[in-house]
Design a protein around this motif. Sequence first.
Motif, mmCIF file in Angstrom:
data_model
loop_
_atom_site.group_PDB
_atom_site.id
_atom_site.type_symbol
_atom_site.label_atom_id
_atom_site.label_comp_id
_atom_site.label_asym_id
_atom_site.label_seq_id
_atom_site.Cartn_x
_atom_site.Cartn_y
_atom_site.Cartn_z
ATOM 1 N N ILE A 8 12.257 43.311 1.746
ATOM 2 C CA ILE A 8 11.388 42.342 2.417
ATOM 3 C C ILE A 8 11.995 41.947 3.754
ATOM 4 C CG2 ILE A 8 10.532 39.961 2.319
ATOM 5 C CD1 ILE A 8 10.187 40.323 -0.696
ATOM 6 N N ASP A 9 11.170 41.982 4.785
ATOM 7 C CA ASP A 9 11.581 41.556 6.119
ATOM 8 C C ASP A 9 11.467 40.031 6.185
ATOM 9 O OD1 ASP A 9 11.964 41.025 8.797
ATOM 10 O OD2 ASP A 9 10.463 42.452 9.523
ATOM 11 N N VAL A 10 12.578 39.335 6.249
ATOM 12 C CA VAL A 10 12.561 37.873 6.208
ATOM 13 C C VAL A 10 11.871 37.278 7.437
ATOM 14 C CG1 VAL A 10 14.613 37.724 4.749
ATOM 15 C CG2 VAL A 10 14.851 37.694 7.251
ATOM 16 N N ARG A 11 11.626 38.094 8.467
ATOM 17 C CA ARG A 11 10.917 37.628 9.658
ATOM 18 C C ARG A 11 9.411 37.849 9.561
ATOM 19 N NH1 ARG A 11 14.348 41.671 13.163
ATOM 20 N NH2 ARG A 11 13.587 42.839 11.339
ATOM 21 N N ASN A 12 8.972 38.434 8.433
ATOM 22 C CA ASN A 12 7.555 38.771 8.297
ATOM 23 C C ASN A 12 7.061 38.417 6.894
ATOM 24 O OD1 ASN A 12 5.024 39.718 8.868
ATOM 25 N ND2 ASN A 12 5.606 41.872 9.078
ATOM 26 N N ILE A 13 7.082 37.121 6.609
ATOM 27 C CA ILE A 13 6.607 36.613 5.319
ATOM 28 C C ILE A 13 5.467 35.629 5.609
ATOM 29 C CG2 ILE A 13 7.213 35.376 3.201
ATOM 30 C CD1 ILE A 13 10.103 36.288 3.612
ATOM 31 N N ARG B 63 15.614 31.168 6.455
ATOM 32 C CA ARG B 63 14.493 31.769 7.187
ATOM 33 C C ARG B 63 13.499 30.685 7.552
ATOM 34 N NH1 ARG B 63 9.679 32.513 4.416
ATOM 35 N NH2 ARG B 63 9.737 32.128 2.156
ATOM 36 N N GLU B 64 12.682 30.985 8.538
ATOM 37 C CA GLU B 64 11.621 30.053 8.920
ATOM 38 C C GLU B 64 10.483 30.123 7.903
ATOM 39 O OE1 GLU B 64 10.212 30.262 12.922
ATOM 40 O OE2 GLU B 64 12.195 30.718 13.733
ATOM 41 N N ASP B 65 9.930 28.970 7.587
ATOM 42 C CA ASP B 65 8.827 28.895 6.632
ATOM 43 C C ASP B 65 7.927 27.736 7.051
ATOM 44 O OD1 ASP B 65 7.254 29.479 4.459
ATOM 45 O OD2 ASP B 65 8.683 28.849 2.923
ATOM 46 N N GLY B 66 7.019 27.352 6.202
ATOM 47 C CA GLY B 66 6.135 26.230 6.501
ATOM 48 C C GLY B 66 5.244 25.927 5.320
ATOM 49 N N PHE B 67 4.565 24.792 5.394
ATOM 50 C CA PHE B 67 3.624 24.376 4.361
ATOM 51 C C PHE B 67 2.206 24.368 4.911
ATOM 52 C CE2 PHE B 67 7.295 22.943 2.091
ATOM 53 C CZ PHE B 67 6.911 22.728 0.766
ATOM 54 N N MET B 68 1.244 24.666 4.054
ATOM 55 C CA MET B 68 -0.171 24.449 4.317
ATOM 56 C C MET B 68 -0.669 23.432 3.301
ATOM 57 S SD MET B 68 -1.656 28.284 5.046
ATOM 58 C CE MET B 68 -1.620 28.740 3.313
ATOM 59 N N ILE B 69 -1.837 22.855 3.558
ATOM 60 C CA ILE B 69 -2.455 22.024 2.540
ATOM 61 C C ILE B 69 -3.009 22.940 1.452
ATOM 62 C CG2 ILE B 69 -4.747 21.955 3.627
ATOM 63 C CD1 ILE B 69 -4.781 18.933 2.813
ATOM 64 N N THR B 70 -3.011 22.477 0.212
ATOM 65 C CA THR B 70 -3.344 23.327 -0.933
ATOM 66 C C THR B 70 -4.675 24.049 -0.783
ATOM 67 O OG1 THR B 70 -2.038 21.963 -2.442
ATOM 68 C CG2 THR B 70 -3.769 23.307 -3.424
ATOM 69 N N VAL B 71 -5.685 23.365 -0.235
ATOM 70 C CA VAL B 71 -7.006 23.991 -0.138
ATOM 71 C C VAL B 71 -7.034 25.155 0.847
ATOM 72 C CG1 VAL B 71 -8.327 22.008 -0.936
ATOM 73 C CG2 VAL B 71 -7.692 22.157 1.471
ATOM 74 N N ALA B 72 -5.985 25.304 1.666
ATOM 75 C CA ALA B 72 -5.905 26.438 2.589
ATOM 76 C C ALA B 72 -5.213 27.640 1.963
ATOM 77 C CB ALA B 72 -5.164 26.034 3.864
ATOM 78 N N ARG C 158 -3.005 41.259 -5.923
ATOM 79 C CA ARG C 158 -3.230 41.913 -4.626
ATOM 80 C C ARG C 158 -2.827 41.051 -3.438
ATOM 81 N NH1 ARG C 158 -8.233 43.629 -7.130
ATOM 82 N NH2 ARG C 158 -9.436 42.142 -5.882
ATOM 83 N N ILE C 159 -2.494 39.791 -3.674
ATOM 84 C CA ILE C 159 -2.080 38.916 -2.570
ATOM 85 C C ILE C 159 -0.857 39.501 -1.874
ATOM 86 C CG2 ILE C 159 -1.056 36.671 -1.996
ATOM 87 C CD1 ILE C 159 -2.794 35.413 -4.136
ATOM 88 N N ILE C 160 -0.930 39.600 -0.552
ATOM 89 C CA ILE C 160 0.206 40.100 0.227
ATOM 90 C C ILE C 160 1.156 38.936 0.476
ATOM 91 C CG2 ILE C 160 0.955 41.124 2.401
ATOM 92 C CD1 ILE C 160 -1.719 42.622 2.470
ATOM 93 N N ALA C 161 2.289 38.986 -0.186
ATOM 94 C CA ALA C 161 3.272 37.908 -0.084
ATOM 95 C C ALA C 161 4.169 38.075 1.136
ATOM 96 C CB ALA C 161 4.119 37.864 -1.352
ATOM 97 N N GLY D 99 6.995 47.510 7.633
ATOM 98 C CA GLY D 99 5.679 46.944 7.899
ATOM 99 C C GLY D 99 4.660 47.164 6.805
ATOM 100 N N ASN D 100 5.121 47.600 5.631
ATOM 101 C CA ASN D 100 4.205 47.819 4.519
ATOM 102 C C ASN D 100 4.078 46.552 3.670
ATOM 103 O OD1 ASN D 100 3.798 50.665 5.068
ATOM 104 N ND2 ASN D 100 5.892 50.972 4.327
ATOM 105 N N PRO D 101 2.897 46.309 3.078
ATOM 106 C CA PRO D 101 2.689 45.085 2.288
ATOM 107 C C PRO D 101 3.550 45.040 1.025
ATOM 108 C CG PRO D 101 0.590 46.109 2.891
ATOM 109 C CD PRO D 101 1.657 47.114 3.207
ATOM 110 N N VAL D 102 4.016 43.858 0.708
ATOM 111 C CA VAL D 102 4.676 43.580 -0.566
ATOM 112 C C VAL D 102 3.797 42.551 -1.268
ATOM 113 C CG1 VAL D 102 6.712 42.654 -1.724
ATOM 114 C CG2 VAL D 102 6.977 44.011 0.373
ATOM 115 N N THR D 103 3.253 42.904 -2.420
ATOM 116 C CA THR D 103 2.273 42.051 -3.092
ATOM 117 C C THR D 103 2.906 41.187 -4.180
ATOM 118 O OG1 THR D 103 1.752 43.696 -4.786
ATOM 119 C CG2 THR D 103 0.527 43.826 -2.692
ATOM 120 N N ALA D 104 2.091 40.246 -4.651
ATOM 121 C CA ALA D 104 2.531 39.397 -5.762
ATOM 122 C C ALA D 104 2.812 40.236 -7.006
ATOM 123 C CB ALA D 104 1.461 38.348 -6.058
#
Length: 555
Positions: A156-161, A190-199, A221-224, A230-235
Motif C-alpha cells: 500500500i502506498d501510504v501517500r495514496n489512501i 501518514r496524512e489522513d482526515g475525517f468526513m462526516i458519516t453520511v459522506a 469492492r470498496i477501494i481502500a 497505482g492498482n486498487p487495494v480493496t476492502a
Amino acid sequence: MRTDIEIAQSAKMKPITEIGQALGINADELELYGKYKAKLSGALEKRLKDKPNGKLILVTAITPTPAGEGKTTTTVGLGQAFCKIGKKAVITLREPSLGPVMGIKGGAAGGGYSQVVPMEDINLHFTGDMHAVSAANNLLCAMIDNHIQQGNSLRIDVRNIPFKRVVDMNDRALRNIVVGLGGRVNGVPREDGFMITVASEVMAVLCLSNDLQDLKQRLGRIIAAYDEDGNPVTAKDLGADGAMALLLRDAILPNLVQTLENTPCIMHGGPFANIAHGCNSVRATKLALKLGDYCITEAGFGADLGAEKFFDIKCRLSGLKPDAVVIVATVRALKYNGGVKKDNLSSENLEALKKGIENLGAHIDNIKKYGLPCVVAVNTFPTDTKAEHDFIKQYCAEKGVKSALSRVFAEGGEGGIELAKIVCETADKGGSFTLLYGDELSIKDKINRIVTEIYGGSGVSYLASAEKSIARLTELGFSNLPICIAKTQYSLSDDPTLLGRPSGFTVTVREVRVCAGAGFIVVLTGDIMTMPGLPKNPAACGIDISEDGAITGLF
C-alpha cells in the motif's frame, strides 16, 4: 405558535405494532426498538416479493435558498393528505445526521403539523444505524493502518489512501490530521482526515444494497487504498468485508415509524446529497412499494442534484421506475432567486418573482427530460400574497404542469388535500421513464450530458489531475458506471452566487474518484466539504434535557 418539538411531544402516537398491522405486517416481522420504532425484517421482504408494486412518487424542489423550501415537510404532509383522501400511502425518508442537528440545519423529520415521530428519537441516534456505519467505516481504516504496520504485504502506498475515517458530527478540526505519531509502536505516520458519516461510501453502499449478501459484496469492492503501482487495494483484499457486513447486519434493515397523523413512514439511510446520491435506501423504497398503493419519497437538495441522482443512480442501479414527481417551491425562495435579499422577502415583489421563477422553470424542464409528469407544490408562508400565488399558478399552466398550494406545515394532511388529489391523478396516469444517459458513454460524455442538459451550462473544463484520474479509471474498467457530481446546492451552476437560471457558464472539474462499492463515479466541482464545521452559534447551544427527561431546543 408552538415549536416543532412542542407539537411532536403532544402527538398521540400509536404503538408501532398497530402501524405495522394496518400495513399487513405480522408481529414477528417487526424487530421492536421500544414502543414506537421498529426494524422491518428480511422475512417480510421475502413474503412480499411477488406482490405488485404501488406507484412511486418523488418529491424534489427548486434550488435551495436560505429562505427555505420545506421539501421534507411537504413529503410528510402529502403522505398524510393521501390517507385523508382514502389512499394507502407509505412515506420513505432519509435518517437525520447528528452533525446538522447540532449545527445549523436542524433535524430531518419535517416541521409544524407534518412531522415524523418520535421526533426526538429520530434526530438523536434513532436505531443506531449511523453509528453502525461509522463503526464499519472505521474498522476498514484501522485495518488499513494495521496492514501497513504489520509488514504491508499488499505494498500500500501510504501517500495514496483515499478512504477516510468518519464521525457523525460537524468537526472542522478533523478535516486534515496526521495518524501514526508517537514512535514505531503506534504505527506508520501518514496524512489522513475525517468526513462526516453520511459522506462515507459505506453509507452509500448500505443504501444501494438489496440484501445482506449484496451488501457484503459491495463492501468488498470498496477501494481502500492504492498500491505502489497505482492498482486498487480493496476492502476484500484486506479481509475486512465480512466483519464490516456483520457490523451492518441490523443497520441494513429499514426502520418503521409514523407521522403525527399515524401515517406509516419507513426511514432508512442518509447518504450526503452532494458527495453521494442523497436518497433513502433501495430496500426502504421497495418495501414501501409493496406495503402501500403509493410510495412517497424524496431526494436531497434541488432537482438538479437530488432528482438527477435519484433517477440516474438509484433508479438505474435498482430498476425502480417513478410514476410522478412533485417539485416544491415557495414564493420566498423564488423571489430570493430573483435577487431579493433575505430580509426583504416578506414584501410583495412580482418583478423579482418573475425573474426568479425561471429557476422553477429549469427544474420543470429537467423532469420532463426523464419522461415524467410533474406537479408543482407551492409551500405557502403567511407573508405570501394572492397575486404572487396567482402568478406562479399561471406560470405553471403555461409550462403545461399542474400546481397546488400546500398548507401542510400549518394544517397537516388537511392542508395538502388539493395537492394530494392532483398528485394522485398524475401518478395514476404515469409517464414513460427514461434515463438521461446510457452506461456505454464515456465518463466525460456523461459529465457533459449532465452539465449541459440538467445544469444548463455550456461545457466542462478539467484540471490536469482530473484528466489523469479519468484516464486511469477508464483504464481500470470503471467508465460504465453512472456519474455523481458533487457541486454547490445553491445554484444550477458550480458557482453558488449564480442564482435563478444561469446560462453560458462552464463547470470546472477538479477531482474525479470512484466509489466502486456503491457503483458510481464521484466528480468534484467547486469547494465541496465532506466534513462541515459548526456555526458561530451551534444549535447544540439551545438543546437541553431537564431533570425529568424533557427535551427542549430540537427543531
